[in-house]
Design an enzyme around this catalytic site. Structure first.
Site, PDB file in Angstrom:
ATOM      1  N   ASP A   1      -1.772  -0.969  10.076  1.00  0.00           N
ATOM      2  CA  ASP A   1      -2.001  -1.136   8.641  1.00  0.00           C
ATOM      3  C   ASP A   1      -2.663  -2.465   8.277  1.00  0.00           C
ATOM      4  O   ASP A   1      -3.155  -2.621   7.158  1.00  0.00           O
ATOM      5  CB  ASP A   1      -0.671  -1.045   7.870  1.00  0.00           C
ATOM      6  CG  ASP A   1      -0.163   0.383   7.750  1.00  0.00           C
ATOM      7  OD1 ASP A   1      -0.991   1.311   7.800  1.00  0.00           O
ATOM      8  OD2 ASP A   1       1.065   0.561   7.607  1.00  0.00           O
TER       9      ASP A   1
ATOM     10  N   PRO B   1       9.701  -4.306  -1.314  1.00  0.00           N
ATOM     11  CA  PRO B   1      10.945  -4.028  -0.587  1.00  0.00           C
ATOM     12  C   PRO B   1      10.722  -3.973   0.917  1.00  0.00           C
ATOM     13  O   PRO B   1       9.634  -3.609   1.390  1.00  0.00           O
ATOM     14  CB  PRO B   1      11.392  -2.671  -1.146  1.00  0.00           C
ATOM     15  CG  PRO B   1      10.219  -2.109  -1.856  1.00  0.00           C
ATOM     16  CD  PRO B   1       9.356  -3.247  -2.271  1.00  0.00           C
TER      17      PRO B   1
ATOM     18  N   ALA C   1      11.181  -2.822   4.848  1.00  0.00           N
ATOM     19  CA  ALA C   1      11.329  -1.580   5.617  1.00  0.00           C
ATOM     20  C   ALA C   1      11.201  -0.366   4.705  1.00  0.00           C
ATOM     21  O   ALA C   1      12.054   0.518   4.689  1.00  0.00           O
ATOM     22  CB  ALA C   1      12.673  -1.564   6.348  1.00  0.00           C
ATOM     23  N   ALA C   2      10.091  -0.327   3.962  1.00  0.00           N
ATOM     24  CA  ALA C   2       9.953   0.658   2.885  1.00  0.00           C
ATOM     25  C   ALA C   2       8.812   1.638   3.075  1.00  0.00           C
ATOM     26  O   ALA C   2       8.605   2.521   2.241  1.00  0.00           O
ATOM     27  CB  ALA C   2       9.765  -0.076   1.552  1.00  0.00           C
TER      28      ALA C   2
ATOM     29  N   LYS D   1       0.853  -1.197   0.000  1.00  0.00           N
ATOM     30  CA  LYS D   1       0.000   0.000   0.000  1.00  0.00           C
ATOM     31  C   LYS D   1       0.885   1.240   0.000  1.00  0.00           C
ATOM     32  O   LYS D   1       2.036   1.228   0.451  1.00  0.00           O
ATOM     33  CB  LYS D   1      -0.957   0.015   1.194  1.00  0.00           C
ATOM     34  CG  LYS D   1      -0.309   0.173   2.569  1.00  0.00           C
ATOM     35  CD  LYS D   1      -0.121   1.627   3.001  1.00  0.00           C
ATOM     36  CE  LYS D   1       0.635   1.716   4.317  1.00  0.00           C
ATOM     37  NZ  LYS D   1       1.196   3.056   4.585  1.00  0.00           N
TER      38      LYS D   1
ATOM     39  N   THR E   1       0.858  -6.513   5.266  1.00  0.00           N
ATOM     40  CA  THR E   1       0.076  -7.229   4.264  1.00  0.00           C
ATOM     41  C   THR E   1       0.361  -8.721   4.314  1.00  0.00           C
ATOM     42  O   THR E   1      -0.542  -9.540   4.088  1.00  0.00           O
ATOM     43  CB  THR E   1       0.315  -6.649   2.855  1.00  0.00           C
ATOM     44  OG1 THR E   1      -0.679  -7.156   1.954  1.00  0.00           O
ATOM     45  CG2 THR E   1       1.684  -6.981   2.306  1.00  0.00           C
TER      46      THR E   1
ATOM     47  N   GLY F   1       4.695  -3.880   3.920  1.00  0.00           N
ATOM     48  CA  GLY F   1       5.051  -5.243   3.517  1.00  0.00           C
ATOM     49  C   GLY F   1       4.785  -6.272   4.603  1.00  0.00           C
ATOM     50  O   GLY F   1       4.176  -7.309   4.351  1.00  0.00           O
TER      51      GLY F   1
END
Length: 314
Positions: free
Chosen positions: A141, A99, A101-102, A11, A109, A106
């Site tokens: 999230d 990726p 720690a972006a 996201k 999800t 990640g």
């Protein structure tokens, strides 16, 4: 042996406003969250033991009890002990494309995919709302990642109001592999620098949250007005992250200078930066130009697009 494969989309934030402080220590937020096609794959298998085992093809991703995926499975085992006893443990394999720690959710999800997968594997028959409630206990999230699409997120990010989905808005996204920005650091630093401007009372917080539902970005999305959407892009955390991380600032400025880029912004607490572009063809051109301008192999670049869904069963 029963198993499921699930697609777990990343996201981005199209809007992130820090309104004030909550009694629980978190920040009161007003955000627009958007799923994108850049996704991980999660395979979940019924195990022959009571163990929860996590595997991943990315060296930076832990596979022990600190992984949010493990915590999601352990939560389901705790909440549904009879099903856990009946069906046993699970083997979870993560194939990473998002990726690490972006600022792209990640880990969240992936955890959302495990909640959905175990619901199917154990025949629990949970509703999306019930899954989101479990997800909220894992991270802010996670609830959004379950259903995905386009949504207003308030509270600490777990209170969702779905919007008309933005489908196939083309993006170029960049992230330095070795660069990480601590989300707690970003919010703490923002509080230190801008906390004097916070709304302090609960009535004021509620009024600001309510007003957000009818403001510019929301209207632009309802009208599917790309030009207005890019004008309304906003992320309060850029105020603290960009000065502290010159590579992120440089990437954002380089995106903004490219022909065909309609708008650009950092996602979440970073360090990922995305650019909204006119078309898939233009996205590929922008990606190539960024690669030529920054030859550092540490910089990952992705061409992707917005999507209407969250976790999807293959």
């Amino acid at each position: 042996m029963r198993s499921y494969r699930l697609i777990a989309p990343a996201k981005i934030n199209l809007y992130l406003e820090i309104i004030g402080s909550r009694a629980d220590g978190y920040h009161e937020l007003a955000m627009i969250l958007q799923s994108i096609d850049l996704s991980d794959e999660i395979d979940i298998h019924a195990a022959s033991t009571e163990n929860i085992r996590v595997y991943c093809d990315h060296p930076q991703v832990p596979t022990d009890q600190t992984n949010l995926v493990y915590k999601a499975a352990a939560l389901m085992a705790q909440e549904f002990p009879r099903a856990y006893s009946n069906f046993g443990g699970v083997d979870i394999t993560i194939k990473k494309h998002i990726p690490v720690a972006a600022g792209l959710a990640g880990g969240s999800t992936n955890a959302a995919a495990v909640l959905v997968g175990i619901d199917l594997l154990w025949n629990l028959g949970l509703t999306q709302s019930e899954l989101e409630e479990f997800g909220a206990s894992l991270g802010s999230d996670v609830p959004f990642c379950i259903g995905g699409g386009t949504a207003i997120a308030t509270g600490r990010g777990e209170q969702l109001s779905p919007l008309q989905s933005l489908d196939n808005l083309h993006l170029v996204l960049g992230k330095y592999r070795s660069l990480e920005v601590s989300t707690p650091w970003a919010y703490k630093t923002y509080r230190q620098q801008f906390g004097i401007n916070y709304i302090q009372d609960s009535e004021g917080l509620a009024a600001r949250t309510s007003a957000f539902h009818s403001e510019g970005m929301v209207k632009a999305i309802l009208n599917q007005d790309t030009g207005k959407i890019v004008q309304e892009l906003h992320n309060d955390l850029e105020k603290v992250v960009l000065p502290a991380y010159p590579q992120v600032l440089q990437l954002r400025e380089l995106f903004a200078s490219q022909t065909g880029v309609l708008g650009t912004m950092m996602s979440g607490s970073g360090p990922s930066v995305f650019a909204i572009v006119e078309s898939l063809t233009q996205a590929e051109i922008v990606k190539q130009r960024i690669r030529e301008a920054i030859s550092d192999d540490d910089l990952e670049l992705f061409v992707t697009h917005t999507i209407k869904h969250g976790i999807k069963i293959v």
